[in-house]
Scaffold this active site. Sequence first.
Site, PDB file in Angstrom:
ATOM      1  N   ASP A 217     107.516-134.223   8.850  1.00  0.00           N
ATOM      2  CA  ASP A 217     106.857-134.873   9.981  1.00  0.00           C
ATOM      3  C   ASP A 217     107.413-136.272  10.242  1.00  0.00           C
ATOM      4  O   ASP A 217     107.492-137.091   9.321  1.00  0.00           O
ATOM      5  CB  ASP A 217     105.344-134.970   9.718  1.00  0.00           C
TER       6      ASP A 217
ATOM      7  N   HIS B  32     110.842-128.443   9.405  1.00  0.00           N
ATOM      8  CA  HIS B  32     110.860-129.887   9.648  1.00  0.00           C
ATOM      9  C   HIS B  32     110.035-130.602   8.582  1.00  0.00           C
ATOM     10  O   HIS B  32     109.223-129.990   7.890  1.00  0.00           O
ATOM     11  CB  HIS B  32     110.243-130.215  11.024  1.00  0.00           C
TER      12      HIS B  32
ATOM     13  N   HIS C 136     108.414-128.023   6.128  1.00  0.00           N
ATOM     14  CA  HIS C 136     107.431-126.968   6.357  1.00  0.00           C
ATOM     15  C   HIS C 136     107.668-126.290   7.697  1.00  0.00           C
ATOM     16  O   HIS C 136     108.403-126.798   8.554  1.00  0.00           O
ATOM     17  CB  HIS C 136     105.991-127.467   6.203  1.00  0.00           C
TER      18      HIS C 136
ATOM     19  N   ARG D 133      94.125-131.767  10.946  1.00  0.00           N
ATOM     20  CA  ARG D 133      95.153-132.410  10.125  1.00  0.00           C
ATOM     21  C   ARG D 133      94.954-133.911  10.080  1.00  0.00           C
ATOM     22  O   ARG D 133      94.786-134.561  11.119  1.00  0.00           O
ATOM     23  CB  ARG D 133      96.530-132.104  10.711  1.00  0.00           C
TER      24      ARG D 133
HETATM   25  C1  SIN Z   1     102.354-128.745  11.173  1.00  0.00           C
HETATM   26  O1  SIN Z   1     101.678-129.673  10.753  1.00  0.00           O
HETATM   27  O2  SIN Z   1     103.575-128.822  11.315  1.00  0.00           O
HETATM   28  C2  SIN Z   1     101.667-127.448  11.544  1.00  0.00           C
HETATM   29  C3  SIN Z   1     101.400-126.601  10.366  1.00  0.00           C
HETATM   30  C4  SIN Z   1     100.693-125.344  10.749  1.00  0.00           C
HETATM   31  O3  SIN Z   1     100.124-125.231  11.842  1.00  0.00           O
HETATM   32  O4  SIN Z   1     100.674-124.419   9.938  1.00  0.00           O
END
Ligand code: SIN
Length: 282
Positions: free
Chosen positions: A101, A99, A258, A273
């Site tokens: 974000d 995906h 990602h 994050r």
């Molecule tokens: C994400 O922000 O999609 C999660 C990435 C992760 O936990 O590695």
Amino acid sequence: MPRLTKLTGFIGAEIGGLTIGEQISPADAAFLRKSLAEHQMIVLRGQHLDRPKQKALNRVFGAPMRLPYVEPLPDDPETIAVLKEADEGGGGVFGGEWHSDFSFLENPPAGSVLNAVEIPEVGGDTVWSSQTAAYASLPKDLKEIVDGRRAVHVGKPYGVKFAPPEETRSGASIRMTRGDPAADRETFHPAVITGPLTGAKALFLNPIYTTRLDGMTEEESEPLLQAIYRHCTRPDFSCRHRWQAGDVVVWDNRTTLHYATNDYDGHRRLLYRTTFTGAPPQ
Ligand code: SIN
């Protein structure tokens, strides 16, 4: 002097010789922005960023963005804890499908900063895929379909119409708002966008949030989207990061997809994050 080492043929660079502090010099900030624009995800190891330093790094790339639907830290609306506890096995994991974000927003995040605090001894890697490389090698018949076309994005996991099955949802450590009818609204974005600094074209389609191509029904779009996703998630275009505590990764959310691997049941994993905004995708 910061130095850059490419991590794969298409995507990812490690930046060495730079320690992120609360003040980042204009020269270092320019170097970081250029590195991200050219390599789509950048890795800085051994940083062990506290909250102010992470925010300083986030600000290099854009104004902080508060995410909808995901509960932030109680004392900091700009930061989310990407946490899976050791006893949370058996279900999905946050980000555990290819995906980008929040592409269903009018102005999706320009990128994010992920700061590793506690990492399992093995597992919990994150993989990024270059949608610039994917577009460049997209077969001609699919290119003809996406060029000049818009795609429809819907906040499926947070809405009513497409609510995901319980067992695929991430565990209790990340609290999300579900069942919001407003998340079912359709947002239109170009299926192919142009990187603001590089001018390179990238696919902007999202296996989680794209419901259909403009001018087609969901049924007509589905086989085409699946063919595109098979192409754009090929390992050829990807960079897999094996985390260590103290690492920080910054990614361009518009020109990459990602995927958070979910192979570490029984172990705790915690990253912080933050997210930054930019001009809407063009
Ligand atoms: C994400 O922000 O999609 C999660 C990435 C992760 O936990 O590695």
